[in-house]
Design a protein around this motif. Structure first.
Motif, PDB file in Angstrom:
ATOM      1  N   LEU A 201       0.827  -1.212   0.000  1.00  0.00           N
ATOM      2  CA  LEU A 201       0.000   0.000   0.000  1.00  0.00           C
ATOM      3  C   LEU A 201       0.853   1.250   0.000  1.00  0.00           C
ATOM      4  O   LEU A 201       0.581   2.212  -0.710  1.00  0.00           O
ATOM      5  CB  LEU A 201      -0.821   0.021   1.287  1.00  0.00           C
ATOM      6  N   MET A 202       1.913   1.218   0.819  1.00  0.00           N
ATOM      7  CA  MET A 202       2.725   2.417   0.971  1.00  0.00           C
ATOM      8  C   MET A 202       3.377   2.829  -0.345  1.00  0.00           C
ATOM      9  O   MET A 202       3.492   4.015  -0.642  1.00  0.00           O
ATOM     10  CB  MET A 202       3.749   2.229   2.081  1.00  0.00           C
ATOM     11  N   SER A 203       3.780   1.827  -1.155  1.00  0.00           N
ATOM     12  CA  SER A 203       4.345   2.202  -2.455  1.00  0.00           C
ATOM     13  C   SER A 203       3.245   2.801  -3.336  1.00  0.00           C
ATOM     14  O   SER A 203       3.491   3.719  -4.115  1.00  0.00           O
ATOM     15  CB  SER A 203       4.934   1.000  -3.198  1.00  0.00           C
ATOM     16  N   ALA A 204       2.028   2.259  -3.215  1.00  0.00           N
ATOM     17  CA  ALA A 204       0.944   2.745  -4.081  1.00  0.00           C
ATOM     18  C   ALA A 204       0.516   4.169  -3.737  1.00  0.00           C
ATOM     19  O   ALA A 204       0.050   4.902  -4.599  1.00  0.00           O
ATOM     20  CB  ALA A 204      -0.251   1.809  -3.983  1.00  0.00           C
ATOM     21  N   PHE A 205       0.699   4.557  -2.460  1.00  0.00           N
ATOM     22  CA  PHE A 205       0.271   5.916  -2.072  1.00  0.00           C
ATOM     23  C   PHE A 205       1.055   6.966  -2.841  1.00  0.00           C
ATOM     24  O   PHE A 205       0.551   8.042  -3.122  1.00  0.00           O
ATOM     25  CB  PHE A 205       0.471   6.152  -0.572  1.00  0.00           C
ATOM     26  N   ASN A 206       2.335   6.620  -3.141  1.00  0.00           N
ATOM     27  CA  ASN A 206       3.182   7.502  -3.944  1.00  0.00           C
ATOM     28  C   ASN A 206       3.120   8.927  -3.388  1.00  0.00           C
ATOM     29  O   ASN A 206       3.335   9.132  -2.206  1.00  0.00           O
ATOM     30  CB  ASN A 206       2.686   7.403  -5.398  1.00  0.00           C
ATOM     31  N   ASN A 207       2.795   9.910  -4.214  1.00  0.00           N
ATOM     32  CA  ASN A 207       2.699  11.259  -3.636  1.00  0.00           C
ATOM     33  C   ASN A 207       1.261  11.772  -3.649  1.00  0.00           C
ATOM     34  O   ASN A 207       1.018  12.956  -3.607  1.00  0.00           O
ATOM     35  CB  ASN A 207       3.657  12.229  -4.345  1.00  0.00           C
ATOM     36  N   LYS A 208       0.330  10.808  -3.648  1.00  0.00           N
ATOM     37  CA  LYS A 208      -1.083  11.209  -3.721  1.00  0.00           C
ATOM     38  C   LYS A 208      -1.696  11.413  -2.336  1.00  0.00           C
ATOM     39  O   LYS A 208      -2.633  12.162  -2.159  1.00  0.00           O
ATOM     40  CB  LYS A 208      -1.888  10.143  -4.461  1.00  0.00           C
ATOM     41  N   PHE A 209      -1.178  10.638  -1.399  1.00  0.00           N
ATOM     42  CA  PHE A 209      -1.746  10.701  -0.044  1.00  0.00           C
ATOM     43  C   PHE A 209      -0.645  11.030   0.966  1.00  0.00           C
ATOM     44  O   PHE A 209       0.490  10.577   0.828  1.00  0.00           O
ATOM     45  CB  PHE A 209      -2.402   9.362   0.314  1.00  0.00           C
ATOM     46  N   GLY A 210      -0.991  11.811   1.965  1.00  0.00           N
ATOM     47  CA  GLY A 210      -0.029  12.150   3.017  1.00  0.00           C
ATOM     48  C   GLY A 210      -0.662  11.938   4.376  1.00  0.00           C
ATOM     49  O   GLY A 210      -1.793  11.481   4.482  1.00  0.00           O
ATOM     50  N   CYS A 211       0.124  12.300   5.427  1.00  0.00           N
ATOM     51  CA  CYS A 211      -0.384  12.214   6.805  1.00  0.00           C
ATOM     52  C   CYS A 211      -0.754  10.771   7.156  1.00  0.00           C
ATOM     53  O   CYS A 211      -1.810  10.499   7.732  1.00  0.00           O
ATOM     54  CB  CYS A 211      -1.590  13.137   6.911  1.00  0.00           C
ATOM     55  N   LEU A 212       0.135   9.882   6.790  1.00  0.00           N
ATOM     56  CA  LEU A 212      -0.128   8.444   6.941  1.00  0.00           C
ATOM     57  C   LEU A 212      -0.099   7.998   8.408  1.00  0.00           C
ATOM     58  O   LEU A 212       0.774   8.415   9.151  1.00  0.00           O
ATOM     59  CB  LEU A 212       0.961   7.708   6.143  1.00  0.00           C
ATOM     60  N   GLU A 213      -1.059   7.155   8.763  1.00  0.00           N
ATOM     61  CA  GLU A 213      -1.061   6.549  10.111  1.00  0.00           C
ATOM     62  C   GLU A 213      -1.353   5.063   9.984  1.00  0.00           C
ATOM     63  O   GLU A 213      -2.211   4.666   9.193  1.00  0.00           O
ATOM     64  CB  GLU A 213      -2.143   7.184  10.994  1.00  0.00           C
ATOM     65  N   ILE A 214      -0.617   4.269  10.750  1.00  0.00           N
ATOM     66  CA  ILE A 214      -0.858   2.812  10.764  1.00  0.00           C
ATOM     67  C   ILE A 214      -1.069   2.426  12.224  1.00  0.00           C
ATOM     68  O   ILE A 214      -0.270   2.822  13.084  1.00  0.00           O
ATOM     69  CB  ILE A 214       0.365   2.040  10.221  1.00  0.00           C
ATOM     70  N   LEU A 215      -2.139   1.699  12.500  1.00  0.00           N
ATOM     71  CA  LEU A 215      -2.384   1.327  13.890  1.00  0.00           C
ATOM     72  C   LEU A 215      -3.202   0.040  13.984  1.00  0.00           C
ATOM     73  O   LEU A 215      -3.732  -0.440  12.977  1.00  0.00           O
ATOM     74  CB  LEU A 215      -3.101   2.449  14.633  1.00  0.00           C
ATOM     75  N   GLU A 216      -3.242  -0.508  15.189  1.00  0.00           N
ATOM     76  CA  GLU A 216      -4.121  -1.660  15.420  1.00  0.00           C
ATOM     77  C   GLU A 216      -4.734  -1.512  16.803  1.00  0.00           C
ATOM     78  O   GLU A 216      -4.205  -0.794  17.649  1.00  0.00           O
ATOM     79  CB  GLU A 216      -3.365  -2.986  15.308  1.00  0.00           C
ATOM     80  N   PHE A 217      -5.830  -2.211  17.017  1.00  0.00           N
ATOM     81  CA  PHE A 217      -6.500  -2.177  18.311  1.00  0.00           C
ATOM     82  C   PHE A 217      -6.481  -3.541  18.959  1.00  0.00           C
ATOM     83  O   PHE A 217      -6.927  -4.519  18.353  1.00  0.00           O
ATOM     84  CB  PHE A 217      -7.970  -1.759  18.157  1.00  0.00           C
TER      85      PHE A 217
END
Ligand code: SAM
Length: 256
Positions: A201-217
């Motif tokens: 996913l992170m490679s696909a975000f490229n420069n289109k999406f920012g402010c990335l957060e990854i988490l789990e509950f």
């Protein structure tokens, strides 16, 4: 006082277990604590003790865990309610969702966008589309949902969404599509069960999406014995990872 009507869904609680049952006057329901003739609870107030059981009105969490018919993996309440909060859903929000699956997340998001917003939810498999529709109708949560039996690879004819959520096996395939659907600055959420998928996913975000957060509950219940209040021996170890990112519009570089 809210009374039980015929055909209402009710929660029968006994010995720490919950059952979601439709109050049908011709049906009986049995638990380890005994047998209940459902016609005898119709007309009684919610919350009553009845033959070693308690009868409750289902909460949305009860519906997801004990009422919804599931034929797919579902988004569990511990993630679904946070997702709705993180996507900043409110009355009037227009939300893109793929896939609908059994409709669990759709139900939660629909309650957050009511009364004037909509979840546009896409499901490619007819059998899951029909199941989700039935689940949403059964629990009267269909008013703020537009359901489509469609593969999003074929395109989506709506735009200007306030938020988007993907629960599909290969979400990286749809990043460009979601980018074109979302308003700038708005949030995309994704759930995946493995960290390998996050890397892709992170490679696909490229420069289109920012402010990335990854988490789990991780959610740990406690034993309710008053003399020995302590964590349960067992817990659900893993459901999924959540990824959130916001649509950005990058400054054009001189040689672009
Ligand atoms: C894990 S389930 C979603 C469960 C759902 N979030 C819930 O809480 O009940 C994933 C669903 O995505 C659907 N799906 C996968 N790719 C799709 C696509 N390209 N277009 C539409 N639906 C898709 C699958 O058929 C499947 O039903």
């Amino acid at each position: 006082m809210d009374k039980i009507k015929e055909h209402d869904y009710i929660i029968i609680f006994s010995e720490g277990r919950k059952y979601c049952v439709k109050a049908d006057r011709n049906r009986n329901f049995s638990t380890k604590a005994g047998n209940i003739k459902l016609k005898e609870v119709i007309g009684k107030p919610y919350g009553i003790e009845f033959k070693k059981h308690f009868i409750f009105k289902p909460t949305l969490e009860d519906i997801l865990l004990f009422g919804l018919k599931r034929k797919t993996q579902i988004v569990y309440p511990k993630e679904a309610f946070y997702i709705s909060h993180k996507l900043d859903l409110k009355s009037g929000s227009k939300v893109f969702e793929c896939g609908t699956g059994s409709g669990s997340l759709t139900m939660v998001m629909a309650t957050h966008v009511a009364p004037s917003g909509y979840i546009y939810s896409f499901e490619k498999e007819k059998k899951f589309y029909e199941l989700a529709k039935k689940n949403l109708e059964s629990f009267k949560l269909y008013n703020n949902v537009k359901l489509f039996n469609k593969d999003i690879q074929e395109g989506v004819r709506f735009k200007n969404f306030d938020a988007a959520f993907l629960d599909v096996k290969e979400p990286w395939r749809y990043i460009d599509l979601v980018y074109s659907l979302l308003k700038p600055s708005c949030m995309l959420g994704i759930i995946v069960p493995t960290t390998n998928q996050i890397s892709q996913l992170m490679s696909a975000f490229n420069n289109k999406f920012g402010c990335l957060e990854i988490l789990e509950f991780l959610q740990r219940y406690y034993k309710i014995n008053p003399q020995r209040i302590r964590p349960d021996d067992r817990m659900v170890g893993h459901t999924g990872y959540l990824v959130f990112a916001r649509k950005v519009i990058r400054k054009k570089k001189k040689n672009d």
